[in-house]
Design a protein around this motif. Structure first.
Motif, PDB file in Angstrom:
ATOM      1  N   THR A 246     -40.500  24.028 -19.318  1.00  0.00           N
ATOM      2  CA  THR A 246     -39.232  24.691 -19.610  1.00  0.00           C
ATOM      3  C   THR A 246     -39.063  24.919 -21.105  1.00  0.00           C
ATOM      4  O   THR A 246     -38.649  25.999 -21.537  1.00  0.00           O
ATOM      5  CB  THR A 246     -38.069  23.859 -19.048  1.00  0.00           C
ATOM      6  OG1 THR A 246     -38.299  23.682 -17.648  1.00  0.00           O
ATOM      7  CG2 THR A 246     -36.740  24.536 -19.279  1.00  0.00           C
ATOM      8  N   GLU A 268     -34.275  25.360 -10.589  1.00  0.00           N
ATOM      9  CA  GLU A 268     -34.330  24.290 -11.597  1.00  0.00           C
ATOM     10  C   GLU A 268     -32.915  23.804 -11.935  1.00  0.00           C
ATOM     11  O   GLU A 268     -32.012  23.954 -11.153  1.00  0.00           O
ATOM     12  CB  GLU A 268     -35.118  24.768 -12.816  1.00  0.00           C
ATOM     13  CG  GLU A 268     -36.597  25.016 -12.494  1.00  0.00           C
ATOM     14  CD  GLU A 268     -37.406  23.733 -12.268  1.00  0.00           C
ATOM     15  OE1 GLU A 268     -37.246  22.776 -13.034  1.00  0.00           O
ATOM     16  OE2 GLU A 268     -38.198  23.699 -11.312  1.00  0.00           O
ATOM     17  N   ARG A 269     -32.732  23.244 -13.139  1.00  0.00           N
ATOM     18  CA  ARG A 269     -31.512  22.477 -13.420  1.00  0.00           C
ATOM     19  C   ARG A 269     -30.372  23.314 -14.020  1.00  0.00           C
ATOM     20  O   ARG A 269     -30.610  24.158 -14.876  1.00  0.00           O
ATOM     21  CB  ARG A 269     -31.844  21.377 -14.427  1.00  0.00           C
ATOM     22  CG  ARG A 269     -32.961  20.472 -13.995  1.00  0.00           C
ATOM     23  CD  ARG A 269     -33.394  19.605 -15.150  1.00  0.00           C
ATOM     24  NE  ARG A 269     -34.466  18.703 -14.783  1.00  0.00           N
ATOM     25  CZ  ARG A 269     -35.748  19.054 -14.770  1.00  0.00           C
ATOM     26  NH1 ARG A 269     -36.116  20.283 -15.109  1.00  0.00           N
ATOM     27  NH2 ARG A 269     -36.666  18.189 -14.415  1.00  0.00           N
ATOM     28  N   GLU A 272     -29.904  22.570 -17.854  1.00  0.00           N
ATOM     29  CA  GLU A 272     -30.879  23.273 -18.679  1.00  0.00           C
ATOM     30  C   GLU A 272     -30.442  24.696 -18.960  1.00  0.00           C
ATOM     31  O   GLU A 272     -30.583  25.208 -20.074  1.00  0.00           O
ATOM     32  CB  GLU A 272     -32.207  23.340 -17.918  1.00  0.00           C
ATOM     33  CG  GLU A 272     -33.264  22.433 -18.423  1.00  0.00           C
ATOM     34  CD  GLU A 272     -34.430  22.345 -17.444  1.00  0.00           C
ATOM     35  OE1 GLU A 272     -35.067  21.293 -17.449  1.00  0.00           O
ATOM     36  OE2 GLU A 272     -34.698  23.289 -16.682  1.00  0.00           O
ATOM     37  N   ASP A 336     -38.992  30.172 -14.041  1.00  0.00           N
ATOM     38  CA  ASP A 336     -39.114  28.713 -14.088  1.00  0.00           C
ATOM     39  C   ASP A 336     -38.375  28.157 -12.883  1.00  0.00           C
ATOM     40  O   ASP A 336     -37.160  28.125 -12.880  1.00  0.00           O
ATOM     41  CB  ASP A 336     -38.478  28.191 -15.392  1.00  0.00           C
ATOM     42  CG  ASP A 336     -38.658  26.698 -15.599  1.00  0.00           C
ATOM     43  OD1 ASP A 336     -39.428  26.082 -14.855  1.00  0.00           O
ATOM     44  OD2 ASP A 336     -38.015  26.159 -16.525  1.00  0.00           O
TER      45      ASP A 336
HETATM   46 MG   LIG Z   1     -38.635  22.337 -16.450  1.00  0.00          MG
END
Ligand SMILES: [Mg+2]
Ligand SMILES: Nc1ncnc2c1ncn2[C@@H]1O[C@H](COP(=O)(O)OP(=O)(O)OP(=O)(O)O)[C@@H](O)[C@H]1O
Lengths: 597, 475
Positions: A246, A268-269, A272, A336
């Motif tokens: 990332t 993903e998060r 983030e 990602d």
């Molecule tokens: Mg990552």
């Protein structure tokens, strides 16, 4: 479409007209009966909540659909209607700087907690200042420019005649504030709206593919110097958790030399994404002086958002990238992580009971991956300009196992592989791109490009760096076995040179004020400085200076210079190189100044 | 929450009998208008009421996952009613200061939690566009965590442990000691599949905080039905989300042991005959875990925060096992416990080099912890890494052949354990004390070795309190 929620509730009433009923619900998998006239890939509105779903299979009148929102509460017997179009995204002004869900619906202006059904259109649509540039009566082809939006924007939005439309321009809007649904022009009887609805799974057409030749400068040394990617190329970044996928992708989002960035946060998060958006809003593009966010489109399907929208998000992102490519821009699409996309496909196919191939993934995994990367490329657009899409995908192999299907197939389809290594990350060597398992199949093209610009030295330095790193790796186990003192002087210098390359050139902290990004001139200056120092060390030991003496010279100045001089300060690096060379000359048997060959 | 309304609530028919009961699942036929994920109320012949959730509905057949398990169920002698809504629990401060089971029933002899303000335990998705960047610390009073892997409000930072290590004690210590300076702070502890002995121990450690009524404990013990194991973290998080995002508290949720949770998911998946993935866990384990771990963060413009410390045991100490692996892919770093350190008698046995708090960078510094925090932390990590290399080298060539500086690194590693790592299970240190200790430790090394800290920081802090003597160099 005026379907009343209670119209077909209750028992499985016989289908009338264009309304079918739900007969099975298993998470995102919904089966529908009694709905005629649908094709695979058509969109449905399912249930009283009108959840969007896509037809993925049809058998004997039974439709199988994947729902793009949670089906919690969806009952057998609820009504289903066709939306009469495939999965499509509205492409238009307003994408740049925005954050969207996997179906490219804006997330800003939505409630904090996304409940299904919260998507119903709300508020007044945004308006954009359109300026026409084509004249009524002109012959238009697909890709012809009708006008622009945002003359002063970081990225000028060109309104084009969409693919498949050509003929006489019958009318065009005067300069005016238009919303997405406004008619911009009429070409050969076809209305052209400001927003273009595009079926995202289909690649947007171009006139011709062109062999990509220009490097995409990313600002990350290990990439640009050792494993360069070209504009229109493809790259994959496999690595276990926490190895830096990332961070590397986001460094490229921030600093690469592209006109437009499309970032797909795929499974993903949330934290983030918030962090990335926050940074982008605060940073400015060193090339244009504009905010970096103004060139970026963010598509977010965090890991807790509906799984099938994750599958769609990759295609939404690619359609957006192609849309800007068609305006003649160099676009970089980053995803990602592509593994989460593949896992979404796996989850659904397993609910359908499809015969699984490798590790439960559907048999079409490799063709889906290949088709995605195939949409990257540099093209001559329908309008006759040149644009490119560079595709970069993170890959998250379970247990860091690089032989697993998604990694193994992806490696075959990409031109560059930037493999991240757990040991390097553990040792806090960032970016943890390992030179052992990485490659660039565009290295030759990039070398030729540098040579044509008069930098024939570039290819030589790159080859020497790769050679030295490999030699040092081969010698390291030997050194551990017999101790440094047991090795011949030349080999000890190879180990020293390898360490310098790793520490002074390849390591690059994303947190460093001066070194988060690095301009090409500073990149080559650093590499050449290390090679020059290495050469001098070799000369010294060949002239009889004991290797131990050379190893004891304090070279930390060379390692620290990357952080101490500005991102473009090649001269600063050269000065430091000369200081270090000077210090080494003190060891020369011929005395200072006389050193060298 | 689709279709909540008259249409959904209307269908309150009771269906007599089920066709099949096995493992956690019950199959009911002849049903009409049943929604996916609906709550089912199952009345047994004995009069006992159990609850279930609809896992799949296909024409007139519903597959129901029974929360209390199917033990003692005669499929021929029961009646099922579908409630037309998902599983919900009441929310509010009433949960605090109490001990509950994994489904929210009282275990402490007190009254049940009542209230008309209810939320579905599955939670809703937080719009990523409204998330705020986590930038403030939670202090645990545990030096090595606060100094080197600082927990940040809104983060999810798991403890990766192995069987036999004191992870429950450490988790409980965190839950007992954590604070955010003067601001309002609540803790929710969810024990998942723990033994009764461990549960008692946990309650002991948390006694003081519970009495102060800013702590709620949800206890799912190893003998509870497996479906409860799946719901317990969601019940705890639903309570926590309300406290954090509606009432504006800073909330910490500690969940142990997530490995037991994953095993329960695997068990239900196997009972449904799903295609198994790695180590027989279902292919959707990543999304399933994410539906738990992503329930944390901050919301722009809102005062509260939700932070998670999940605890898991790595089967056979294997970090590549799907449970730690998938967790690591979702969480924002990890705190790794080491069997070696535990064997050497260190508490807490934290492997610093294998641990990382990914959000620490923005969560510490001037106005948060202290201006020198980030630099001294990266200095200690870099020096520990170097000390490890020196130790390897000394095993190869003997300590005698080491340079002076290298020998200082060996002393540094020993002093690290003594000064910073080791701490009593009930000892809470202030961040000032922790950072001062960090500097005392760094001062074991010659100042020239401390390249991650600024000259100003060096001038201000180098030297320490004298505990770190000059290493005894003979000669
Ligand atoms: Mg990552
Ligand atoms: N270039 C870098 N400079 C400084 N730190 C880095 C760099 N790359 C990675 N890191 C460190 O490593 C941590 C993990 O990196 P990152 O989040 O990119 O991992 P990842 O591979 O995306 O992991 P996951 O698969 O779990 O998402 C970061 O939080 C940061 O502390």
């Amino acid at each position: 479409m005026g379907l009343n929620g209670s119209a077909a509730a209750g028992t499985a009433a016989a289908a009338r007209g264009g309304t079918g009923v739900v007969v099975r619900v298993n998470g995102p998998l919904v089966e529908v009966e009694g709905l005629a006239g649908q094709a695979v890939a058509d969109l449905l509105a399912i249930g009283d909540g009108r959840l969007e779903a896509e037809v993925v299979g049809i058998e004997a009148g039974l439709l199988t659909a994947q729902a793009y929102e949670t089906t919690s509460g969806l009952r057998v017997g609820e009504p289903v209607v066709g939306l009469g179009r495939p999965l499509s995204a509205a492409l238009g002004p307003g994408l740049l700087g925005g954050i969207f869900d996997g179906l490219l619906r804006p997330l800003s202006g939505r409630p904090a907690w996304l409940a299904p059904g919260s998507w119903t259109e709300a508020g007044t649509p945004r308006r954009w200042g359109f300026e026409p540039s084509a004249a009524v009566g002109a012959e238009m082809t697909a890709g012809s420019v009708l006008g622009i939006v945002g003359r002063d924007a970081a990225v000028v939005h060109r309104v084009l005649v969409p693919p498949g439309v050509s003929g006489r321009l019958e009318s065009i809007s005067p300069a005016a504030d238009l919303d997405g649904a406004s008619t911009v022009a009429v070409v050969a009887g076809r209305r052209i709206y400001l927003d273009e609805l595009w079926p995202v799974r289909r690649a947007r057409p171009a006139s011709a593919r062109r062999p990509p030749t220009t490097p995409l400068v990313t600002g990350q040394r290990v990439v640009d110097l050792l494993f360069p990617v070209v504009k229109g190329g493809t790259a994959a970044v496999p690595g276990g958790f926490g190895t830096g996928k990332t961070v590397l992708l986001q460094q490229i989002v921030k600093w690469c030399e592209a006109d437009v960035i499309v970032f797909v946060g795929c499974g993903e998060r949330g934290n983030e994404l918030a962090d990335a958006l926050h940074d982008l809003a605060a940073l400015e593009d060193p090339r244009t002086g504009r905010g970096l966010l103004e060139r970026t489109v963010v598509i977010a399907n965090t890991s807790n958002m509906p799984v099938m929208a994750r599958e769609a998000s990759i295609y939404s992102g690619m359609a957006v990238a192609e849309y800007y490519r068609d305006m003649g821009y160099d676009v970089v699409l980053l995803a990602d992580s592509t593994s989460r996309w593949a896992e979404a496909m796996r989850e659904f196919s397993s609910r359908r009971g499809d015969l699984p191939a490798e590790e439960g993934y559907p048999a079409n995994l490799s063709s889906a991956l290949a088709a995605f990367y195939e949409r990257a490329g540099q093209v001559e657009t329908l309008g006759g300009t040149v644009g490119s899409v560079t595709a970069i995908g993170a890959v998250s192999p379970p247990s860091g196992d690089m032989t697993e299907p998604v990694t193994a197939h992806t490696e075959r389809f990409v031109r560059c592989l930037w493999s991240l290594d757990r040991d390097l990350a553990y040792a806090r060597h960032y970016p943890a791109v390992t030179w052992r398992r990485s490659f660039s199949r565009d290295g030759d093209a990039v070398e030729a490009w540098h040579a044509s610009a008069g930098r024939s030295q570039w290819a030589r330095s790159r080859a020497r760096a790769l050679g030295l790193l490999g030699d040092a790796d081969r010698l390291a186990p030997m050194a551990e076995l017999v101790g440094l003192a047991g090795l011949p002087a030349g080999e000890r210098m190879v180990l020293l040179g390898g360490r310098l390359l790793r520490e002074a050139v390849l390591q690059q902290s994303a947190l460093s004020e001066n070194d988060a990004t690095c301009a090409p001139a500073k990149q080559t200056a650093l590499l050449d400085a290390v090679l020059a120092v290495y050469d001098r060390c070799v000369t010294l030991v060949e002239a009889g200076v004991p290797p131990g003496l050379v190893e004891e010279v304090d070279l930390s100045g060379l390692v620290r210079v990357r952080d101490e001089v500005g991102p473009g300060d090649a001269a600063g690096v050269d000065r430091r190189r000369d200081q270090v060379l000077g210090a080494l000359d003190g060891l020369s048997p011929a005395g200072p100044a006389g050193g060298g060959r | 929450m689709t279709g909540v309304g008259p249409a959904r609530l209307r269908l309150q028919v009771e269906y007599e009998g089920a066709t099949r009961a096995s493992g956690p699942l019950l199959v009911v036929e002849g049903v009409e208008g049943v929604g996916w994920d609906d709550l089912a109320r199952i009345r047994l012949g004995s009069g006992e009421i159990r609850r279930g959730l609809v896992l799949e509905v296909h024409r007139d057949v519903a597959v129901v996952e029974v929360l209390e398990g199917t033990a003692g169920i005669d499929p021929g002698d029961l009646a099922v009613r579908f409630e037309g809504r998902p599983l919900e629990i009441p929310v509010g401060e009433g949960w605090m200061g109490r001990v509950w089971d994994g489904m929210g029933a009282p275990l402490d002899g007190g009254p049940p939690m009542l209230g008309s303000d209810r939320r579905p335990v599955a939670g809703a998705v937080l719009n990523p566009g409204v998330r705020d960047v986590p930038t403030e610390p939670i202090l645990t009073g545990i030096s090595v965590i606060d100094a080197l892997t600082t927990l940040v409000r809104g983060q999810k930072l798991p403890l990766f442990s192995s069987a036999g290590l004191p992870h429950l004690e450490l988790a409980a210590q965190i839950a007992a000691q954590a604070h955010v300076g003067g601001e309002s702070f609540k803790v929710v502890v969810v024990a998942i599949g723990v033994t009764r002995t461990d549960a008692d121990r946990l309650l002991d450690i948390l006694e003081a905080r519970r009495a102060g009524s800013d702590l709620a404990v949800f206890l799912d013990t190893a003998d509870d039905p497996v479906v409860q194991r799946i719901l317990a973290p969601r019940v705890g998080l639903t309570v926590a989300e309300h406290l954090a995002f509606e009432l504006g508290h800073h909330v910490l949720v500690v969940m142990a042991d997530m490995t037991s949770y994953c095993e329960a998911v695997r068990e239900v998946s196997a009972a449904r005959g799903e295609i198994p993935g790695r180590r027989a866990y279902p292919g959707y384990l990543y999304s399933d875990l994410a539906s738990i771990y992503e329930r944390c963060g901050r919301v722009r413009g809102a005062p509260g925060s939700l932070t998670q410390v999940p605890v898991l045991t790595m089967p056979a100490g294997d970090i590549t096992h799907p449970v730690p692996d998938l967790t690591g892919y979702i969480t924002e770093g990890q705190i790794l416990l080491s069997a070696d350190l535990h064997g050497q008698g260190c508490y807490p046995p934290i492997d610093v080099l294998g641990s990382l708090s990914r959000l620490m960078r923005k969560g510490v510094g001037e106005g948060r912890t202290r201006g020198d925090h980030l630099d001294i932390a990266s200095q200690l990590v870099a020096s520990l890494s170097r000390a490890g290399d020196v130790r390897d080298l000394s095993e190869l060539i003997g300590t005698g052949a080491l340079t002076d500086t290298d020998r200082r690194y060996l002393t540094f590693a020993d002093e690290f354990a003594a000064l910073l790592l080791t701490q009593q299970p009930d000892e809470s240190r202030s961040i000032e004390e922790t950072l001062d200790r960090a500097w005392t430790l760094a001062s074991v090394l010659p100042p020239g070795e401390l390249t991650s800290v600024s000259a100003r920081e060096l001038a201000e802090h180098y030297g320490g309190d004298g505990r770190a003597e000059e290493p005894a160099d003979d000669g």
